[in-house]
Design a protein around this motif. Sequence first.
Motif, PDB file in Angstrom:
ATOM      1  N   ILE A 231       0.874  -1.180   0.000  1.00  0.00           N
ATOM      2  CA  ILE A 231       0.000   0.000   0.000  1.00  0.00           C
ATOM      3  C   ILE A 231       0.912   1.232   0.000  1.00  0.00           C
ATOM      4  CG2 ILE A 231      -1.852   1.228   1.195  1.00  0.00           C
ATOM      5  CD1 ILE A 231      -2.798  -1.552   0.616  1.00  0.00           C
ATOM      6  N   PHE A 232       0.932   1.921  -1.134  1.00  0.00           N
ATOM      7  CA  PHE A 232       1.784   3.088  -1.310  1.00  0.00           C
ATOM      8  C   PHE A 232       1.362   4.176  -0.314  1.00  0.00           C
ATOM      9  CE2 PHE A 232       3.092   6.606  -4.461  1.00  0.00           C
ATOM     10  CZ  PHE A 232       4.434   6.515  -4.099  1.00  0.00           C
ATOM     11  N   ALA A 233       2.286   4.680   0.491  1.00  0.00           N
ATOM     12  CA  ALA A 233       1.975   5.691   1.516  1.00  0.00           C
ATOM     13  C   ALA A 233       3.094   6.738   1.533  1.00  0.00           C
ATOM     14  CB  ALA A 233       1.837   5.017   2.887  1.00  0.00           C
ATOM     15  N   PRO A 234       3.183   7.547   0.464  1.00  0.00           N
ATOM     16  CA  PRO A 234       4.339   8.429   0.278  1.00  0.00           C
ATOM     17  C   PRO A 234       4.328   9.670   1.175  1.00  0.00           C
ATOM     18  CG  PRO A 234       2.720   8.828  -1.440  1.00  0.00           C
ATOM     19  CD  PRO A 234       2.186   7.691  -0.610  1.00  0.00           C
ATOM     20  N   GLY A 235       5.495  10.256   1.308  1.00  0.00           N
ATOM     21  CA  GLY A 235       5.647  11.491   2.072  1.00  0.00           C
ATOM     22  C   GLY A 235       6.820  11.396   3.021  1.00  0.00           C
ATOM     23  N   HIS A 236       6.773  10.396   3.914  1.00  0.00           N
ATOM     24  CA  HIS A 236       7.929  10.200   4.808  1.00  0.00           C
ATOM     25  C   HIS A 236       9.180   9.982   3.955  1.00  0.00           C
ATOM     26  CE1 HIS A 236      10.419   9.184   8.116  1.00  0.00           C
ATOM     27  NE2 HIS A 236      10.538   7.922   7.775  1.00  0.00           N
ATOM     28  N   THR A 241       6.112   2.674   1.825  1.00  0.00           N
ATOM     29  CA  THR A 241       5.069   1.689   1.536  1.00  0.00           C
ATOM     30  C   THR A 241       4.669   0.951   2.809  1.00  0.00           C
ATOM     31  OG1 THR A 241       5.947   1.386  -0.713  1.00  0.00           O
ATOM     32  CG2 THR A 241       4.554  -0.377   0.158  1.00  0.00           C
ATOM     33  N   CYS A 242       3.363   0.830   3.029  1.00  0.00           N
ATOM     34  CA  CYS A 242       2.836  -0.020   4.099  1.00  0.00           C
ATOM     35  C   CYS A 242       2.478  -1.373   3.472  1.00  0.00           C
ATOM     36  CB  CYS A 242       1.590   0.595   4.721  1.00  0.00           C
ATOM     37  SG  CYS A 242       1.825   2.240   5.439  1.00  0.00           S
ATOM     38  N   TYR A 243       2.266  -2.369   4.308  1.00  0.00           N
ATOM     39  CA  TYR A 243       1.921  -3.692   3.788  1.00  0.00           C
ATOM     40  C   TYR A 243       0.720  -4.250   4.542  1.00  0.00           C
ATOM     41  CZ  TYR A 243       6.342  -3.321   1.378  1.00  0.00           C
ATOM     42  OH  TYR A 243       7.361  -2.873   0.566  1.00  0.00           O
ATOM     43  N   ALA A 244      -0.335  -4.573   3.795  1.00  0.00           N
ATOM     44  CA  ALA A 244      -1.525  -5.185   4.383  1.00  0.00           C
ATOM     45  C   ALA A 244      -1.326  -6.697   4.390  1.00  0.00           C
ATOM     46  CB  ALA A 244      -2.758  -4.804   3.583  1.00  0.00           C
ATOM     47  N   SER A 255       2.545  -0.866   9.259  1.00  0.00           N
ATOM     48  CA  SER A 255       2.396   0.536   8.842  1.00  0.00           C
ATOM     49  C   SER A 255       3.714   1.273   8.692  1.00  0.00           C
ATOM     50  CB  SER A 255       1.482   1.277   9.822  1.00  0.00           C
ATOM     51  OG  SER A 255       2.042   1.283  11.119  1.00  0.00           O
ATOM     52  N   GLY A 256       4.838   0.621   8.996  1.00  0.00           N
ATOM     53  CA  GLY A 256       6.125   1.285   8.806  1.00  0.00           C
ATOM     54  C   GLY A 256       6.174   2.608   9.540  1.00  0.00           C
ATOM     55  N   ASP A 257       6.529   3.673   8.815  1.00  0.00           N
ATOM     56  CA  ASP A 257       6.664   4.995   9.427  1.00  0.00           C
ATOM     57  C   ASP A 257       5.517   5.927   9.041  1.00  0.00           C
ATOM     58  OD1 ASP A 257       8.920   3.967  10.501  1.00  0.00           O
ATOM     59  OD2 ASP A 257      10.275   5.522   9.768  1.00  0.00           O
ATOM     60  N   ASP A 276      10.969  13.652   7.500  1.00  0.00           N
ATOM     61  CA  ASP A 276      10.133  13.434   6.314  1.00  0.00           C
ATOM     62  C   ASP A 276      10.760  14.079   5.078  1.00  0.00           C
ATOM     63  OD1 ASP A 276       8.207  12.112   7.795  1.00  0.00           O
ATOM     64  OD2 ASP A 276       6.840  13.822   7.907  1.00  0.00           O
ATOM     65  N   THR A 277      10.769  13.367   3.970  1.00  0.00           N
ATOM     66  CA  THR A 277      11.228  13.947   2.704  1.00  0.00           C
ATOM     67  C   THR A 277      10.254  15.030   2.251  1.00  0.00           C
ATOM     68  OG1 THR A 277      12.233  11.835   2.079  1.00  0.00           O
ATOM     69  CG2 THR A 277      11.874  13.432   0.306  1.00  0.00           C
ATOM     70  N   ASP A 278       8.948  14.764   2.387  1.00  0.00           N
ATOM     71  CA  ASP A 278       7.913  15.735   2.037  1.00  0.00           C
ATOM     72  C   ASP A 278       6.914  15.767   3.193  1.00  0.00           C
ATOM     73  OD1 ASP A 278       5.704  17.130   1.084  1.00  0.00           O
ATOM     74  OD2 ASP A 278       5.858  16.305  -0.946  1.00  0.00           O
ATOM     75  N   PRO A 279       7.170  16.639   4.195  1.00  0.00           N
ATOM     76  CA  PRO A 279       6.353  16.606   5.429  1.00  0.00           C
ATOM     77  C   PRO A 279       4.869  16.843   5.186  1.00  0.00           C
ATOM     78  CG  PRO A 279       8.283  18.029   5.691  1.00  0.00           C
ATOM     79  CD  PRO A 279       8.221  17.657   4.243  1.00  0.00           C
ATOM     80  N   LYS A 280       4.543  17.714   4.241  1.00  0.00           N
ATOM     81  CA  LYS A 280       3.115  18.010   3.998  1.00  0.00           C
ATOM     82  C   LYS A 280       2.404  16.795   3.392  1.00  0.00           C
ATOM     83  CE  LYS A 280       3.101  22.625   4.879  1.00  0.00           C
ATOM     84  NZ  LYS A 280       4.039  22.534   6.009  1.00  0.00           N
ATOM     85  N   LEU A 281       3.051  16.160   2.425  1.00  0.00           N
ATOM     86  CA  LEU A 281       2.468  14.958   1.816  1.00  0.00           C
ATOM     87  C   LEU A 281       2.381  13.836   2.846  1.00  0.00           C
ATOM     88  CD1 LEU A 281       1.421  13.377  -0.622  1.00  0.00           C
ATOM     89  CD2 LEU A 281       3.806  12.846  -1.216  1.00  0.00           C
ATOM     90  N   SER A 282       3.415  13.717   3.681  1.00  0.00           N
ATOM     91  CA  SER A 282       3.426  12.699   4.726  1.00  0.00           C
ATOM     92  C   SER A 282       2.229  12.877   5.657  1.00  0.00           C
ATOM     93  CB  SER A 282       4.743  12.803   5.509  1.00  0.00           C
ATOM     94  OG  SER A 282       4.793  11.842   6.522  1.00  0.00           O
ATOM     95  N   ALA A 283       1.970  14.117   6.054  1.00  0.00           N
ATOM     96  CA  ALA A 283       0.854  14.405   6.966  1.00  0.00           C
ATOM     97  C   ALA A 283      -0.491  14.067   6.305  1.00  0.00           C
ATOM     98  CB  ALA A 283       0.898  15.870   7.395  1.00  0.00           C
ATOM     99  N   GLN A 284      -0.611  14.412   5.015  1.00  0.00           N
ATOM    100  CA  GLN A 284      -1.870  14.099   4.303  1.00  0.00           C
ATOM    101  C   GLN A 284      -2.074  12.597   4.196  1.00  0.00           C
ATOM    102  OE1 GLN A 284      -1.550  16.153   0.529  1.00  0.00           O
ATOM    103  NE2 GLN A 284      -1.374  18.138   1.556  1.00  0.00           N
TER     104      GLN A 284
END
Length: 333
Positions: A231-236, A241-244, A255-257, A276-284
């Motif tokens: 499960i792609f979860a970009p931003g951090h 990626t998370c894994y279900a 859920s990783g980070d 975070d590489t992209d803190p705003k995207l990570s938060a969203q």
Amino acid sequence: MNAGFARRDLFAAGAAAAAAMILPRAEAEAAAPMRNDLPPAWHRFKWGDFEATVVSDGSLPLGKPQDSFVGPGADRITGMLTDEFLDPNAATLEQNVLVLNTGRQLLLFDTGMGESMGADSKMFGPTTGRLLANLRAAGIQPEQIDMVVATHAHCDHVWGLVDASGQRVFPNAQVAINEADVRFWTDDSNKRGPAFMNVFIEGAKKNLNAYRDRFVMVRNEQEVVPGVTAIFAPGHTVGHTCYAITSAGRTMLNSGDLAHHQVLLLRRPLMEFSFDTDPKLSAQTRARMLDRLATDRHAVLSYHFPWPGLGHVRKEGDGYGWVATPMNVTSLG
Ligand SMILES: [Zn+2]
């Protein structure tokens, strides 16, 4: 007499009674020595037809919380931590590494800090790097791992792939990871911005390059192996990626980070994390996925939450709360 005095008298009476019961010790009879060491840290449970073992790489102290947690709501950090009986001056994360036996393959989700980068491997202090010892204590040998499934290419997740001499620690393993993360963290042109970027990229290169011929590039919402879906979860990071993990109708999200702190980033999902590489995207991404987890009532195994990181997320006010799953020691159910 008010209630406070009454309680104090009660404690005083109890202490006196306890003191009277202490028997004199023989001179030669020494007090038991303090052990002053840590127990092996692993926890095993069944997940449907799968067997899960959480293995600790040790705790990861971040230091002053305000240095790592920034942005919306950060002015409330001291109060939020104090309310939960946590140290307001020091945030400590865990590193909960999941080993999943699907019956066909043995998967390791992330590797901890490892020892591949010398002194830099101890950049968070001496408490990290316990994965291999704890893995063996849990009855699992590194050569049994068929696949390392990485959430992203940060130090505390992939620096345990190789040893100090650059040799593969998991000699029979493939490495499943998002391709964008591999590209980003092995590219010298990204050595800019915060000071940690330099060493993070050097460490990723040393660890990932050793497995170049064994990569499995994960794709969003596709299975990595039967029962494990990326499960792609970009931003951090760009490819975080998370894994279900689904078996016998039960789903748990590794859920990783997605969130680094069970209070700060759940109560305030839009607060930001300085790595975070992209803190705003990570938060969203965090806000969106926490909402989904609370709605779907899926279990969560969180890499950095209090040991062993297994629990559920529920809606609380305008944020979320963490409900840890009890750690039964007498059941694999
Ligand atoms: Zn991490």
